[in-house]
Design an enzyme around this catalytic site. Structure first.
Site, short mmCIF file in Angstrom:
data_model
loop_
_atom_site.label_atom_id
_atom_site.label_comp_id
_atom_site.label_asym_id
_atom_site.label_seq_id
_atom_site.Cartn_x
_atom_site.Cartn_y
_atom_site.Cartn_z
N GLU A 53 4.13 -7.90 0.06
CA GLU A 53 4.15 -7.80 -1.14
C GLU A 53 3.59 -6.06 -1.77
O GLU A 53 2.78 -5.99 -1.99
CB GLU A 53 3.00 -8.61 -0.87
N PRO A 54 4.83 -5.48 -2.07
CA PRO A 54 4.09 -4.70 -2.85
C PRO A 54 3.67 -5.16 -4.83
O PRO A 54 5.17 -5.81 -5.00
CB PRO A 54 5.21 -3.39 -2.94
N GLY A 55 3.04 -4.53 -4.49
CA GLY A 55 3.09 -4.14 -6.84
C GLY A 55 3.47 -2.43 -7.20
O GLY A 55 4.26 -2.62 -7.99
N TYR B 93 -11.11 4.80 -10.24
CA TYR B 93 -10.21 5.67 -9.55
C TYR B 93 -9.75 6.94 -9.05
O TYR B 93 -10.37 7.59 -8.29
CB TYR B 93 -8.72 4.54 -9.15
N CYS C 180 -16.34 4.67 -27.64
CA CYS C 180 -18.24 5.78 -27.57
C CYS C 180 -18.33 5.61 -26.23
O CYS C 180 -20.03 5.00 -25.98
CB CYS C 180 -18.90 4.79 -28.70
N GLU C 181 -17.94 6.08 -25.71
CA GLU C 181 -17.94 6.33 -23.68
C GLU C 181 -17.08 7.02 -23.59
O GLU C 181 -16.58 7.36 -24.11
CB GLU C 181 -18.01 4.99 -23.30
N ARG D 80 -7.90 3.23 -15.09
CA ARG D 80 -7.83 3.87 -13.75
C ARG D 80 -8.14 4.81 -13.64
O ARG D 80 -8.72 5.71 -12.84
CB ARG D 80 -5.83 3.63 -13.22
N GLY E 30 0.39 -1.29 0.13
CA GLY E 30 0.18 0.17 0.03
C GLY E 30 1.01 1.44 0.23
O GLY E 30 0.47 2.24 0.27
N TYR F 45 -1.48 -1.86 -12.55
CA TYR F 45 -2.90 -1.56 -13.07
C TYR F 45 -3.22 -1.20 -14.00
O TYR F 45 -4.27 -0.27 -14.63
CB TYR F 45 -4.01 -0.99 -11.77
C1 LIG Z 1 -3.15 -5.26 -5.05
C2 LIG Z 1 -2.16 -6.76 -3.71
C3 LIG Z 1 -1.00 -5.45 -2.99
C4 LIG Z 1 -0.21 -5.20 -3.91
O1 LIG Z 1 -1.06 -3.69 -3.70
P1 LIG Z 1 -0.24 -2.39 -4.01
O2 LIG Z 1 -1.13 -1.18 -3.94
O3 LIG Z 1 -0.17 -2.02 -5.71
O4 LIG Z 1 1.15 -2.59 -3.27
C5 LIG Z 1 -0.01 -7.12 -2.10
N1 LIG Z 1 -1.02 -7.63 -1.21
C6 LIG Z 1 -2.66 -8.30 -1.89
C7 LIG Z 1 -3.09 -9.06 -0.34
C8 LIG Z 1 -2.87 -7.11 -2.94
O5 LIG Z 1 -4.53 -7.65 -3.19
#
Ligand SMILES: *Cc1c(COP(=O)(O)O)cnc(C)c1O
Length: 401
Positions: free
Chosen positions: A259-261, A302, A328-329, A298, A218, A356
């Site tokens: 667990e960063p995305g 969001y 077309c939206e 996004r 997060g 994302y």
């Molecule tokens: C989506 C998700 C993440 C990654 O979140 P980010 O905001 O992209 O870092 C980590 N853990 C879990 C369980 C998720 O569903």
């Protein structure tokens, strides 16, 4: 990346096009591991759903990361990319017991966030260690769609239900080897994160056989010059101290997991689009690009704000444009944004297009999904071909009338 490089890549591979800078992914990974370098056992599991291209997964695997997955398909892509099963964690929500069992059979760490599933899994497989995802009920995150820790969220097992968890563990004799939380994306305030961490530590105390504590993700990344972002370095210092104290009291050196995305891949990405036309109305100048929410949803989903640069005319006078798509939206990427003067055929680069973005793309309006390029070692590598007409027909079964 340099605008000139991006422009060259757009000329070579066409538009719309996603481009990712491997070096940025690596530097973000190192920033996080450096911030926690005093932790003996650190595990960074990349959240695959942010960007799941296999070449990206392979690159992140080469950095030494593990993988966080939410579907058995992501698990299989991870294994295909070379991650070892025990370097993968499965954190699904609302999937069937069958899917969880299939993933467990592959040797992947299971993370359960539902009391009923926990009880069923524990009764059938008491020997397979399981991590528990709790909901600390901390309101965090930039948008209700991505904030998952609030009281009526579907994610995690409420901390008020810990007595239930303990009863299930006792009855089934299952082993809990980890506790986990993930409170949502775009958390600005590290004190909020630390507060939620205290709740996780309090939960952890209830379990005797832990191997790791997973603090989820997060982290907020900047979207424009001077934007606020999570202060990872300060957070690293504070959480490390707290974690060490916890381990000492717990009597065991645990692994600290994240667990960063978004943090790893967001800023690495650029979405390159071409301007089809300029449309002047009585109030607005629209720049209409060769894409829409079919390729980048996004901003509409969001309300996220992606910086847009005209890389074909970086020195031009700035004017106000609304950048819109061809769907077309309503598919507005930017409203009355200052951008260097745009003419037909210019290439606009959307920033923060790593997380994302491609992974949420679709074929809506029967458009092909974009190609993807990885910029690695000063070279562009095509890592996904642009779709073709055959892809639109693939899997369709035509009947005659
Ligand atoms: C989506 C998700 C993440 C990654 O979140 P980010 O905001 O992209 O870092 C980590 N853990 C879990 C369980 C998720 O569903």
């Amino acid at each position: 990346m340099q605008q000139q490089q991006l422009l060259k890549i757009a000329n070579e591979y066409g538009s719309p096009l996603y481009v990712y800078n491997a070096q940025k992914i690596e530097s973000q990974y190192k920033r996080l591991t450096n911030a926690f370098d005093k932790v003996k056992k650190l595990k960074v599991n990349y959240a695959a759903k942010a960007l799941t291209n296999v070449s990206i997964l392979k690159f992140i695997n080469s950095l030494g990361a593990g993988l966080d997955t939410v579907s058995i398909q992501e698990v299989k892509l991870g294994l295909h990319a070379g991650f070892k099963a025990n370097d993968i964690i499965f954190t699904p929500n609302g999937v069937s017991l069958t899917e969880i069992e299939e993933v467990a059979k592959l040797g992947v760490q299971i993370n359960i966030d539902n009391l009923a599933i926990l009880e069923q899994f524990g009764s059938k497989h008491p020997k397979i260690p399981v991590c528990i995802r709790i909901n600390p009920h901390v309101m965090a995150g930039g948008n209700t769609n991505i904030s998952v820790g609030h009281i009526d969220s579907k994610f995690g097992i409420s901390i008020h239900q810990i007595p239930h968890i303990l009863r299930i563990v006792e009855n089934t004799k299952m082993k809990i080897n980890g506790v986990h939380m993930h409170t949502g994306s775009d958390i600005l305030d590290i004190d909020v994160f630390l507060y939620a961490s205290e709740i996780l530590f309090n939960t952890a105390k209830h379990f005797d056989n832990l191997e790791f504590i997973d603090f989820g993700s997060g982290f907020k990344v900047p979207y424009k010059e001077g934007d606020i972002e999570t202060n990872i370095e300060e957070f690293g210092k504070k959480l490390t101290t707290r974690f060490k104290t916890f381990c000492k009291n717990y009597g065991k050196e645990l692994t600290l997991a994240f667990e960063p995305g978004k943090f790893l891949v967001s800023e690495s990405g650029y979405f390159l689009t071409k301007v089809n036309s300029i449309k002047q109305t009585t109030s607005t100048v629209f720049a209409q690009v060769d894409t829409g929410f079919n390729h980048l949803i996004r901003p509409m989903l969001y309300g996220s704000r992606h910086e847009i640069e005209n890389i074909s005319n970086p020195k031009g006078n700035q004017r106000f444009y609304s950048v819109v798509g061809y769907i077309c939206e309503t598919d507005t990427f930017a409203n009355n944004r200052r951008i260097n003067e745009i003419t037909e055929g210019d290439i606009l680069a959307f920033k923060n297009a790593g997380a994302y973005c491609f992974n949420m793309s679709s074929n809506y309006n029967s458009r092909y999904r974009p190609a993807e390029v990885l910029w690695y070692n000063n070279k562009a590598h095509l890592i996904r071909k642009r779709e073709t007409f055959e892809d639109l027909l693939k899997n369709q079964i035509e009947i005659s009338f």
